[in-house]
Design an enzyme around this catalytic site. Sequence first.
Site, PDB file in Angstrom:
ATOM      1  N   ARG A  22      28.998  41.959 -10.344  1.00 23.75           N
ATOM      2  CA  ARG A  22      29.143  43.418 -10.303  1.00 23.75           C
ATOM      3  C   ARG A  22      30.430  43.881 -10.960  1.00 23.75           C
ATOM      4  O   ARG A  22      30.446  44.855 -11.720  1.00 23.75           O
ATOM      5  CB  ARG A  22      29.083  43.918  -8.852  1.00 23.75           C
ATOM      6  N   CYS A 160      29.108  46.352   2.909  1.00 28.78           N
ATOM      7  CA  CYS A 160      29.850  45.100   3.077  1.00 28.78           C
ATOM      8  C   CYS A 160      29.900  44.735   4.560  1.00 28.78           C
ATOM      9  O   CYS A 160      29.387  43.710   4.968  1.00 28.78           O
ATOM     10  CB  CYS A 160      31.249  45.240   2.496  1.00 28.78           C
ATOM     11  N   ARG A 180      29.238  40.862   5.243  1.00 25.96           N
ATOM     12  CA  ARG A 180      28.732  39.884   4.277  1.00 25.96           C
ATOM     13  C   ARG A 180      29.773  39.527   3.230  1.00 25.96           C
ATOM     14  O   ARG A 180      29.781  38.422   2.683  1.00 25.96           O
ATOM     15  CB  ARG A 180      27.473  40.413   3.569  1.00 25.96           C
ATOM     16  N   SER A 181      30.676  40.475   2.917  1.00 25.98           N
ATOM     17  CA  SER A 181      31.618  40.302   1.819  1.00 25.98           C
ATOM     18  C   SER A 181      32.887  41.085   2.126  1.00 25.98           C
ATOM     19  O   SER A 181      32.820  42.207   2.627  1.00 25.98           O
ATOM     20  CB  SER A 181      30.986  40.818   0.511  1.00 25.98           C
ATOM     21  N   CYS A 182      34.046  40.472   1.837  1.00 27.62           N
ATOM     22  CA  CYS A 182      35.302  41.139   2.157  1.00 27.62           C
ATOM     23  C   CYS A 182      36.357  40.895   1.093  1.00 27.62           C
ATOM     24  O   CYS A 182      36.754  39.748   0.839  1.00 27.62           O
ATOM     25  CB  CYS A 182      35.822  40.654   3.514  1.00 27.62           C
ATOM     26  N   ASN A 191      38.809  47.322   7.287  1.00 24.21           N
ATOM     27  CA  ASN A 191      37.723  46.853   8.136  1.00 24.21           C
ATOM     28  C   ASN A 191      38.183  46.522   9.546  1.00 24.21           C
ATOM     29  O   ASN A 191      37.517  46.872  10.525  1.00 24.21           O
ATOM     30  CB  ASN A 191      37.056  45.626   7.505  1.00 24.21           C
ATOM     31  N   HIS A 221      37.302  36.878   0.119  1.00 21.93           N
ATOM     32  CA  HIS A 221      37.792  36.554  -1.219  1.00 21.93           C
ATOM     33  C   HIS A 221      39.003  37.387  -1.623  1.00 21.93           C
ATOM     34  O   HIS A 221      39.267  38.455  -1.057  1.00 21.93           O
ATOM     35  CB  HIS A 221      36.675  36.736  -2.256  1.00 21.93           C
ATOM     36  N   ILE A 222      39.705  36.869  -2.614  1.00 20.44           N
ATOM     37  CA  ILE A 222      40.816  37.558  -3.270  1.00 20.44           C
ATOM     38  C   ILE A 222      40.487  37.611  -4.752  1.00 20.44           C
ATOM     39  O   ILE A 222      40.235  36.571  -5.376  1.00 20.44           O
ATOM     40  CB  ILE A 222      42.151  36.812  -3.050  1.00 20.44           C
TER      41      ILE A 222
END
Length: 283
Positions: A22, A160, A180-182, A191, A221-222
């Site tokens: 994305r 997310c 699911r994703s951060c 969050n 992730h970073i």
Amino acid sequence: MKQYLELCQRIVDEGVWVRNERTGKRCLTVINADLEYRVDRNEFPLITTRKSYWKAAIAELLGYIRGYDNAADFRALGTPTWDANANQNEAWLANPHRKGTDDMGRVYGVQGRAWAKPDGGTVDQLRKVVDNLSRGIDDRGEIITFYNPGEFHLGCLRPCMHTHNFSLLGDTLYLTSYQRSCDVPLGLNFNQVQVFVFLALMAQITGHKAGTAYHKIVNAHIYEDQLELMRDVQLKREPFPSPRLEINPAIRTLEDLETWVTVNDFAVHDYECHPPIAYPFSV
């Protein structure tokens, strides 16, 4: 702060590079992170190793609670967090379902307050949970989910943090939130504030004591353009003690949250922090 910093360090030390389709950027990624927030002790999980803009996080949560679908409504509450995804996301700009400037589509709070039924009509998930908990009922399905694959094409972004599961034991309310994703440098800052505040508010308006909030992240992730600032700046700083959150005790009902409540009904005490860090944001 300890668990937050440990997660950041774990990503730096153990993360694997994954390319995100994305954004077109690489992310240093780990799978599975479990965080806990002691709402009962009022240990507000506000990041202290950089300045955190907690009011914007709470404003966004209020917008979700109200079922807003327009970035302008979020700006009116005090947060510009949806401006980019509503107006700069190329896939959404080309989507025939987009209604114009600031339209977000059927994302987050829209799903929580007006999940479309296949036979017509909608389901107000939040209202159902509030009504049950207010009567002391936990049917093991006090769940609010924003994750609706059948309507992904009708919104600018998949959720997310997508599901909130409330549990009642005696007179104590607990929350388990699934993500699911951060984007850890930017998103987690918001969050964890929202998970904490959501439990505190739900306990207050349903007449229960708040317990612990459990926050499960699948993909943490970073982004590659954030790594240097995280590794060489933020992780070199010593954290300060957690601050305390004060919520206006006059907030007693869901209708209050839907109508007159603003970020001015919240206050943070004893917040000491390091200077801000301008992490890049990926649309």
